[in-house]
Design a protein around this motif. Sequence first.
Motif, PDB file in Angstrom:
ATOM      1  N   LEU A 116       0.859  -1.144   0.225  1.00  0.00           N
ATOM      2  CA  LEU A 116      -0.100   0.054   0.115  1.00  0.00           C
ATOM      3  C   LEU A 116       0.886   1.226   0.156  1.00  0.00           C
ATOM      4  O   LEU A 116       1.918   1.104   0.703  1.00  0.00           O
ATOM      5  CB  LEU A 116      -1.132  -0.007   1.110  1.00  0.00           C
ATOM      6  N   GLU A 117       0.451   2.346  -0.668  1.00  0.00           N
ATOM      7  CA  GLU A 117       0.929   3.537  -0.616  1.00  0.00           C
ATOM      8  C   GLU A 117      -0.215   4.471  -0.053  1.00  0.00           C
ATOM      9  O   GLU A 117      -1.220   4.624  -0.508  1.00  0.00           O
ATOM     10  CB  GLU A 117       1.433   4.078  -2.010  1.00  0.00           C
ATOM     11  N   ILE A 118       0.237   4.917   1.292  1.00  0.00           N
ATOM     12  CA  ILE A 118      -0.747   5.658   1.850  1.00  0.00           C
ATOM     13  C   ILE A 118      -0.497   7.255   1.991  1.00  0.00           C
ATOM     14  O   ILE A 118       0.825   7.632   2.252  1.00  0.00           O
ATOM     15  CB  ILE A 118      -1.160   5.373   3.285  1.00  0.00           C
ATOM     16  N   LEU A 161       2.413  13.306   3.946  1.00  0.00           N
ATOM     17  CA  LEU A 161       3.379  12.237   4.150  1.00  0.00           C
ATOM     18  C   LEU A 161       2.958  10.750   3.485  1.00  0.00           C
ATOM     19  O   LEU A 161       1.948  10.428   3.658  1.00  0.00           O
ATOM     20  CB  LEU A 161       3.178  11.924   5.593  1.00  0.00           C
ATOM     21  N   GLU A 162       3.861  10.591   2.325  1.00  0.00           N
ATOM     22  CA  GLU A 162       3.488   9.188   1.604  1.00  0.00           C
ATOM     23  C   GLU A 162       4.230   8.169   2.259  1.00  0.00           C
ATOM     24  O   GLU A 162       5.395   8.128   2.456  1.00  0.00           O
ATOM     25  CB  GLU A 162       3.825   9.341   0.321  1.00  0.00           C
ATOM     26  N   ILE A 163       3.453   7.246   2.664  1.00  0.00           N
ATOM     27  CA  ILE A 163       4.044   5.921   3.618  1.00  0.00           C
ATOM     28  C   ILE A 163       3.805   4.723   2.636  1.00  0.00           C
ATOM     29  O   ILE A 163       2.816   4.316   2.282  1.00  0.00           O
ATOM     30  CB  ILE A 163       2.933   5.776   4.912  1.00  0.00           C
ATOM     31  N   ALA A 222      -0.897  -4.238 -10.523  1.00  0.00           N
ATOM     32  CA  ALA A 222      -1.740  -2.912 -11.067  1.00  0.00           C
ATOM     33  C   ALA A 222      -1.739  -2.195  -9.773  1.00  0.00           C
ATOM     34  O   ALA A 222      -1.994  -2.848  -8.695  1.00  0.00           O
ATOM     35  CB  ALA A 222      -2.988  -3.635 -11.354  1.00  0.00           C
ATOM     36  N   GLU A 223      -1.776  -0.853  -9.972  1.00  0.00           N
ATOM     37  CA  GLU A 223      -2.116   0.084  -8.846  1.00  0.00           C
ATOM     38  C   GLU A 223      -3.539   0.640  -8.854  1.00  0.00           C
ATOM     39  O   GLU A 223      -3.814   1.104 -10.029  1.00  0.00           O
ATOM     40  CB  GLU A 223      -1.063   1.181  -9.177  1.00  0.00           C
ATOM     41  N   LEU A 224      -4.371   0.500  -7.713  1.00  0.00           N
ATOM     42  CA  LEU A 224      -5.467   0.909  -7.492  1.00  0.00           C
ATOM     43  C   LEU A 224      -5.743   2.225  -6.855  1.00  0.00           C
ATOM     44  O   LEU A 224      -5.186   2.376  -5.869  1.00  0.00           O
ATOM     45  CB  LEU A 224      -6.475  -0.248  -6.972  1.00  0.00           C
ATOM     46  N   SER A 268      -1.020   3.733 -18.443  1.00  0.00           N
ATOM     47  CA  SER A 268       0.132   2.821 -17.810  1.00  0.00           C
ATOM     48  C   SER A 268       0.861   3.482 -16.985  1.00  0.00           C
ATOM     49  O   SER A 268       1.081   4.636 -17.130  1.00  0.00           O
ATOM     50  CB  SER A 268       0.741   2.352 -19.234  1.00  0.00           C
ATOM     51  N   LYS A 269       1.551   2.488 -16.288  1.00  0.00           N
ATOM     52  CA  LYS A 269       2.418   3.206 -15.243  1.00  0.00           C
ATOM     53  C   LYS A 269       3.494   3.573 -15.691  1.00  0.00           C
ATOM     54  O   LYS A 269       4.400   3.013 -16.449  1.00  0.00           O
ATOM     55  CB  LYS A 269       2.619   1.996 -14.112  1.00  0.00           C
ATOM     56  N   GLU A 270       4.019   4.890 -15.042  1.00  0.00           N
ATOM     57  CA  GLU A 270       5.374   5.710 -15.362  1.00  0.00           C
ATOM     58  C   GLU A 270       6.229   4.506 -14.482  1.00  0.00           C
ATOM     59  O   GLU A 270       6.091   4.122 -13.268  1.00  0.00           O
ATOM     60  CB  GLU A 270       5.119   7.118 -14.869  1.00  0.00           C
TER      61      GLU A 270
HETATM   62 MG    MG Z   1       3.645   4.821  -6.399  1.00  0.00          MG
END
Ligand code: MG
Length: 480
Positions: free
Chosen positions: A9-11, A152-154, A212-214, A263-265
């Motif tokens: 997870l990216e929070i 803050l990206e966790i 995949a990133e949701l 598409s993901k960078e």
């Molecule tokens: Mg990311």
Amino acid sequence: MQWETVIGLEIHAQLATKSKIFSAASTAFGAEPNTQACAVDLGLPGVLPVLNAEVVRMAIKFGVAINAEIGHESVFARKNYFYPDLPKGYQISQFELPIVGKGELPITLEDGSVKLIGVTRAHLEEDAGKSLHDQFPGQTGIDLNRAGTPLLEIVSEPDMSSAREAVAYARKIHALVQYLEICDGNMQEGSFRCDANVSVRPVGQKELGTRAELKNINSFRFLERAINYEIERQIELIEDGGEVVQETRLYDADKHETRSMRSKEEANDYRYFPDPDLLPVRVTDDDIDAIRASLPELPEQKRQRYIAELKLSEYNAELLSGSREISQYFEAALEAASNQAAALANWILGDLTGAMNKSEQEMSFADAPIAPQQLAGLIARIADNTISGKIAKEVFEAMWNGEGDADAIIESKGLKQITDSGEIEAMIDEVIAANPGQVEQFRAGKEKVLGFFVGQIMKQSKGKANPGQVNQLLREKLKS
Ligand code: MG
Ligand code: ADP
């Protein structure tokens, strides 16, 4: 084929500062569009960003709370991309040297066991503005108020293996940032956002599958649903001979599906480089120690204290320390009824939570209609035998409906328990005289009939006779 899920997870937690990360503009939510973005937030020529010291303290608080390495020197970097809500053409973030390094967070699984989830890093960055697609037909509006809001990206390790685990982890982080008072946790307003990276692989395979990133998930319920949908989609795709592509997918809660967004960078598409306008941030051990010393009691410490000192069950301790609000409610009630921890736990997690869930509007412990002191007052009356547990439910309901404190309700409704043995004996005599058939059955050895008599007496006393006394006196009378 047996499949296994991998989730990271990216929070994004919006830090609860009054002003932005690099400017003095306000971060208040809900202002008129484009009234709170200043020249610095927009990166106009001739202005320079100045770091808000408070965001550094907040990030370190978080880092210390998850036992992470704190970067003694961290660096802001420009992440370059083009998007209408990012007029500067770059977002100031951190790349190679984040403020918070590797840490970990324990989550409790359904079977009660504890699993450690790794946190890869947590870095500071500024938020972008917002594109408004639904306000002007055929056009997109841009609101830049959010530009420059501190985040803050966790980033977690890919350590979770089910949607349930991902939700447990996200909830833990959510509770923690609120305990630390660094984020208000409001998911509706976007102060706390989760992106889920999901992949599947055959059981036993070492290397990770393509993920995949949701995005666009604004509640824990949707987080669980979006992940489960995505797991199914990927498995079906692979089993049908297809391949998962690395991409960003948007979760649509109405349709309950995820859709490809872009598409993901890769990181090198962003042309990261150190921001020449900002100095590296230096933090000393003394700074870190001072922040560590200022931390409040954290959820994990509370959980352990509830078990060790208050003798609560693991399960109840987990729930009562699970959010700042519920622990505050519990502890306020405990102050008013200090030796009743177990009873308080049962009432809070049972009747009170039940009533809150049933109420029409979303309700938090802070605005529950029964104050913690009132609940303590009710429990004190059960403990001193003024009322039985059964009558207590009636009092609880009256309190919920705003009829006053337990004592006032017991008094006005005449609910005081009957403990005068003379009075109870008189009722028993009456019931015995009226039911000679059942008396005979009991004397012939049919013990079960006792329940019938207890029922009759409780009915006659409107539930107020002390059940212990009724049982004891009844036995004596029936045997004699
Ligand atoms: Mg990311
Ligand atoms: P990016 O910067 O492109 O978003 P990262 O490497 O920083 O990529 O990873 C982002 C998140 O994705 C992290 O939480 C990480 O744990 C998770 N992740 C990476 N690879 C996978 C994978 N194969 N399956 C599931 N999650 C993954």
